[in-house]
Scaffold this motif. Structure first.
Motif, PDB file in Angstrom:
ATOM      1  N   ASP A 491     -27.928  34.999  -0.271  1.00 53.89           N
ATOM      2  CA  ASP A 491     -29.067  34.704   0.601  1.00 53.89           C
ATOM      3  C   ASP A 491     -29.990  35.925   0.633  1.00 53.89           C
ATOM      4  O   ASP A 491     -29.539  37.049   0.893  1.00 53.89           O
ATOM      5  N   ARG A 492     -31.255  35.712   0.388  1.00 53.85           N
ATOM      6  CA  ARG A 492     -32.194  36.835   0.266  1.00 53.85           C
ATOM      7  C   ARG A 492     -32.420  37.541   1.587  1.00 53.85           C
ATOM      8  O   ARG A 492     -32.565  38.764   1.634  1.00 53.85           O
ATOM      9  N   LEU A 493     -32.394  36.808   2.698  1.00 54.13           N
ATOM     10  CA  LEU A 493     -32.708  37.417   3.998  1.00 54.13           C
ATOM     11  C   LEU A 493     -31.526  38.217   4.527  1.00 54.13           C
ATOM     12  O   LEU A 493     -31.665  39.399   4.858  1.00 54.13           O
ATOM     13  N   THR A 494     -30.369  37.613   4.620  1.00 54.01           N
ATOM     14  CA  THR A 494     -29.215  38.272   5.251  1.00 54.01           C
ATOM     15  C   THR A 494     -28.286  38.943   4.249  1.00 54.01           C
ATOM     16  O   THR A 494     -27.357  39.648   4.655  1.00 54.01           O
ATOM     17  N   GLU A 495     -28.540  38.724   2.916  1.00 56.72           N
ATOM     18  CA  GLU A 495     -27.685  39.247   1.848  1.00 56.72           C
ATOM     19  C   GLU A 495     -26.249  38.757   1.976  1.00 56.72           C
ATOM     20  O   GLU A 495     -25.310  39.409   1.525  1.00 56.72           O
ATOM     21  N   LEU A 496     -26.091  37.597   2.599  1.00 61.20           N
ATOM     22  CA  LEU A 496     -24.793  36.947   2.662  1.00 61.20           C
ATOM     23  C   LEU A 496     -24.671  35.944   1.520  1.00 61.20           C
ATOM     24  O   LEU A 496     -25.680  35.536   0.927  1.00 61.20           O
ATOM     25  N   PRO A 497     -23.458  35.512   1.168  1.00 63.01           N
ATOM     26  CA  PRO A 497     -23.320  34.441   0.182  1.00 63.01           C
ATOM     27  C   PRO A 497     -24.055  33.181   0.643  1.00 63.01           C
ATOM     28  O   PRO A 497     -24.065  32.858   1.837  1.00 63.01           O
ATOM     29  N   ASN A 498     -24.692  32.488  -0.302  1.00 64.30           N
ATOM     30  CA  ASN A 498     -25.416  31.274   0.049  1.00 64.30           C
ATOM     31  C   ASN A 498     -24.494  30.055  -0.079  1.00 64.30           C
ATOM     32  O   ASN A 498     -23.280  30.190  -0.275  1.00 64.30           O
ATOM     33  N   ARG A 499     -25.082  28.880   0.034  1.00 71.76           N
ATOM     34  CA  ARG A 499     -24.283  27.649   0.027  1.00 71.76           C
ATOM     35  C   ARG A 499     -23.556  27.466  -1.299  1.00 71.76           C
ATOM     36  O   ARG A 499     -22.386  27.073  -1.333  1.00 71.76           O
ATOM     37  N   ARG A 500     -24.223  27.755  -2.438  1.00 73.20           N
ATOM     38  CA  ARG A 500     -23.585  27.596  -3.750  1.00 73.20           C
ATOM     39  C   ARG A 500     -22.347  28.493  -3.858  1.00 73.20           C
ATOM     40  O   ARG A 500     -21.277  28.065  -4.287  1.00 73.20           O
ATOM     41  N   SER A 501     -22.516  29.765  -3.468  1.00 72.90           N
ATOM     42  CA  SER A 501     -21.396  30.699  -3.553  1.00 72.90           C
ATOM     43  C   SER A 501     -20.264  30.281  -2.630  1.00 72.90           C
ATOM     44  O   SER A 501     -19.075  30.370  -2.987  1.00 72.90           O
ATOM     45  N   PHE A 502     -20.638  29.813  -1.422  1.00 78.58           N
ATOM     46  CA  PHE A 502     -19.603  29.425  -0.472  1.00 78.58           C
ATOM     47  C   PHE A 502     -18.844  28.189  -0.959  1.00 78.58           C
ATOM     48  O   PHE A 502     -17.626  28.075  -0.760  1.00 78.58           O
ATOM     49  N   MET A 503     -19.532  27.246  -1.600  1.00 79.45           N
ATOM     50  CA  MET A 503     -18.857  26.068  -2.122  1.00 79.45           C
ATOM     51  C   MET A 503     -17.885  26.442  -3.241  1.00 79.45           C
ATOM     52  O   MET A 503     -16.806  25.848  -3.361  1.00 79.45           O
ATOM     53  N   ASP A 504     -18.261  27.429  -4.095  1.00 77.85           N
ATOM     54  CA  ASP A 504     -17.320  27.897  -5.123  1.00 77.85           C
ATOM     55  C   ASP A 504     -16.058  28.452  -4.478  1.00 77.85           C
ATOM     56  O   ASP A 504     -14.934  28.239  -4.969  1.00 77.85           O
ATOM     57  N   LEU A 505     -16.237  29.186  -3.344  1.00 78.59           N
ATOM     58  CA  LEU A 505     -15.075  29.714  -2.636  1.00 78.59           C
ATOM     59  C   LEU A 505     -14.210  28.585  -2.083  1.00 78.59           C
ATOM     60  O   LEU A 505     -12.968  28.629  -2.174  1.00 78.59           O
TER      61      LEU A 505
END
Length: 657
Positions: A491-505
């Motif tokens: 995620d560009r704003l918070t630099e957290l993993p986005n939805r795509r990355s979280f779904m891979d997890l």
């Protein structure tokens, strides 16, 4: 009869006959040489025997007999037994002997206690022990007999001497009394050899049984002879041989072995003393062969001259026919050199082919030098033999020569992972390699990424002789790919993993649950009334609130938990190894922590959360369905006014840490 002599078969036959005659002449000359060599050997052996019997052997036997007379003299025996009262009488006898034999410098006796008595008397070093001297030990090897020692350095004078020694025994009791000895200077022995009449440039020499040079009339010639191991081996084995002192001089070497002392006498006679006959038969045969060959060439020249005249006459006849008769077909070329025109055309084609090869080679060299990718040639042992400037530039070396000179082990110095080099070599055994990815180390230590394409070059034995390859630096491409990967998964704003990355997890964790039964809890959190916050305070403030919430969530979670922003104001949390009841406790703690935050901008803001929680079980394992269920619970909370969670936590919870 003349054509017979210049025909090829006749020439071959004549050459064979003359070669046979030349061979027979050479064999005759060799037999004559062997005969004269045997005569020279016999004369040298007679001269050697005369020298040994008349000169050296008589001289040495004379000294040995005097030493034996001293050993059996009854007047000297008491002194040898240890009675020092007879010392003046013994010294007087020794003085008389030395006056008559000026070439003997010392006569001396040493008892078995190491004490030395010698004439003329001289000072000895402190702590002198005669038992340690080589002449004493040499006498003990043959007790009761006169023996001669190898050359050694005499203590009082420091000169090289030989000693005639004899270990004495008491004739009555048989007890060992000591060692009686007399010295003979090496200079005196060399003077004796020099006085023996020999031909000019001849020499005599004496070798000890261990190969050590005792004396010589010409020491420099003996040293040159002994410098050759083969010559020394032949001399010590008693062989007679010819020694080449230099390209112009030859020496006939003759040796004899004396029974006592065990010396080998060496005699060298120059070539002038045993001049061999010349080889007349071989010279005559060679002269006949040269004469016959010259006669053949002369007759061949006459034949070619005659043929050339016939060709000219034929051309003149053709010209006459062309001018005075109807046109005739072109005459065939003269039969002298029917392939001359063909050979000329072939030579021209070869020259043009070589010129094309040079042009192509020049273009290839230019292409290699200016290629943007690295081109190299390396040995299977791990050394660069050829590289282009682009290869040196990629690895940050000053020049290709600098790279070749300073990189000694490609596997250790170039590859970051040394196994890559071994994998590359194993694949080369199966053929060429295309686009092999690897990491490499530059000269300054920085790490880069490269892609290698390599081809093996085999030697005559079928083994890999060298490796040709292309080395492409993809560090910039790898960096851009990493940036794109981070942009796609973060995620560009918070630099957290986005939805795509979280779904891979979730996919990975759902697989772990299905295989190993590892539990986890999924939380979906939504900020209540976030649209009103954006409308009242602006999107910039809303973005700051989202970043602050991300930091607040992270402060409560463990390092093994994962926080992601999956929508505008919606976050998702993966709690690893956490059952659902413990996950609800974590959600409650997060909610209490966020509700208790005091915001400085805007100061009157209160943030509340709507939380939906779920966990995988036997009938719910799909990652998409897990997220859908958690989101459904979160939206159910929002419909009830927000600021809550579903399902509700139990009253008793285990502690979450």
């Amino acid at each position: 009869m003349l054509p017979f002599f210049y025909r090829a078969k006749a020439l071959a036959f004549l050459s064979f006959v003359l070669a046979g005659f030349f061979f027979l002449g050479q064999r005759g000359d060799m037999n004559n040489t062997d005969f004269f060599m045997k005569q020279a050997h016999r004369a040298a052996e007679i001269q050697m025997d005369t020298f040994i019997a008349a000169g050296l052997e008589t001289y040495l036997n004379h000294l040995s007999s005097h030493l034996e007379s001293f050993a059996v003299d009854a007047d000297l025996l008491p002194f040898f037994r240890g009675n020092t009262a007879h010392e003046p009488q013994v010294r007087e006898r020794w003085k008389q002997f030395l006056r008559l034999h000026a070439h003997v410098p010392y006569v001396y006796f040493a008892n078995y206690e190491g004490k030395l008595f010698f004439e003329p008397n001289a000072d000895l070093p402190e702590g002198y022990d005669a038992r340690r001297r080589p002449w004493f030990r040499h006498a003990l090897l043959n007790p009761g007999r006169v023996t001669w020692t190898p050359p050694y350095t005499e203590i009082p004078t420091g000169k090289k001497v030989l000693s005639a020694v004899m270990a004495l025994q008491d004739p009555d009791s048989g007890q060992n009394l000591g060692v009686l000895s007399m010295d003979l200077g090496i200079e005196e022995l060399e003077s004796l050899l020099a006085r023996i009449p020999l031909p000019e440039n001849s020499f005599l020499g004496i070798l000890a049984s261990d190969g050590q040079l005792v004396a010589s009339s010409h020491p420099e010639k003996m040293k040159a002879l002994l410098a050759h191991p083969s010559s020394l081996l032949a001399i010590m084995s008693g062989e007679t041989n010819v020694f080449h002192e230099n390209p112009e001089t030859q020496l006939l070497i003759t040796t004899r072995l004396l029974p006592q002392p065990h010396w080998r006498i060496i005699q060298g006679l120059p070539q002038s003393a045993w001049q061999l006959p010349h080889a007349p038969n071989r010279k005559i045969a060679f002269f006949l062969m040269v004469t016959t060959l010259g006669l053949y060439l002369f007759l061949r020249f006459l034949e070619l001259r005659s043929i050339h005249k016939q060709v000219l006459d034929f051309e003149n006849h053709i010209n006459v026919l062309r001018t005075e008769a109807p046109p005739l077909p072109s005459p065939s070329p003269a039969p002298l050199f029917p392939l001359a025109d063909l050979c000329t055309r072939m030579a021209e084609d070869c020259r043009r082919g070589d010129e094309k090869i040079r042009i192509l080679q020049s273009r290839l060299d230019t292409l290699i030098q200016k290629a943007p990718m690295g081109i190299f040639r390396s040995s299977p042992q791990g050394r660069f033999s050829e590289v282009n400037p682009a290869m040196a530039q990629i690895l940050e070396y000053d020049s290709p020569e600098d790279l070749i000179h300073n990189m000694h082990d490609i596997e250790r110095e170039l590859y970051l992972d040394q196994q890559d080099r071994k994998v590359l070599q194993n694949r080369l055994l199966q053929g060429h390699i295309l686009d092999f990815p690897t990491r490499f180390r530059k000269k300054n230590g920085t790490i880069g990424h490269a892609c290698i394409t390599a081809y093996p070059e085999y030697g005559p034995d079928g083994r890999i002789f060298s490796i040709w390859g292309f080395f492409t630096d993809i560090s910039r491409q790898y960096q851009l790919e990493g940036q794109l990967r981070r942009m796609a998964l973060t995620d560009r704003l918070t630099e957290l993993p986005n939805r795509r990355s979280f779904m891979d997890l979730l996919v990975r964790e759902a697989g772990r649950f299905c295989r190993y039964g590892a539990p986890f809890t999924l939380l979906v959190l939504n900020v209540d009334q976030f649209r009103d916050i954006n409308a009242d305070y602006g999107h910039i403030t809303g973005d700051k609130i989202l970043c602050a919430l991300a930091e607040a969530f992270t402060s409560v979670l463990r390092s093994c938990d994962t926080l992601a922003r999956i929508d505008g104001d919606t976050f998702a949390i993966h709690l690893a190894e956490t059952p659902l009841d413990e996950g609800l406790s974590v959600a409650l703690r997060i909610q209490e922590h966020i509700h208790g935050l005091h915001w400085t901008e805007p100061p009157d803001l209160k943030i509340t959360l709507s939380i939906g929680a779920t966990a995988p079980h036997e009938t719910l394992r799909c990652p998409d369905l897990l997220l859908q269920e958690a989101e459904g619970l979160m939206y159910a909370v929002k419909k009830k006014g927000g600021k809550g969670m579903l399902p509700l936590p139990a009253k008793s919870r285990t502690f979450y840490s």
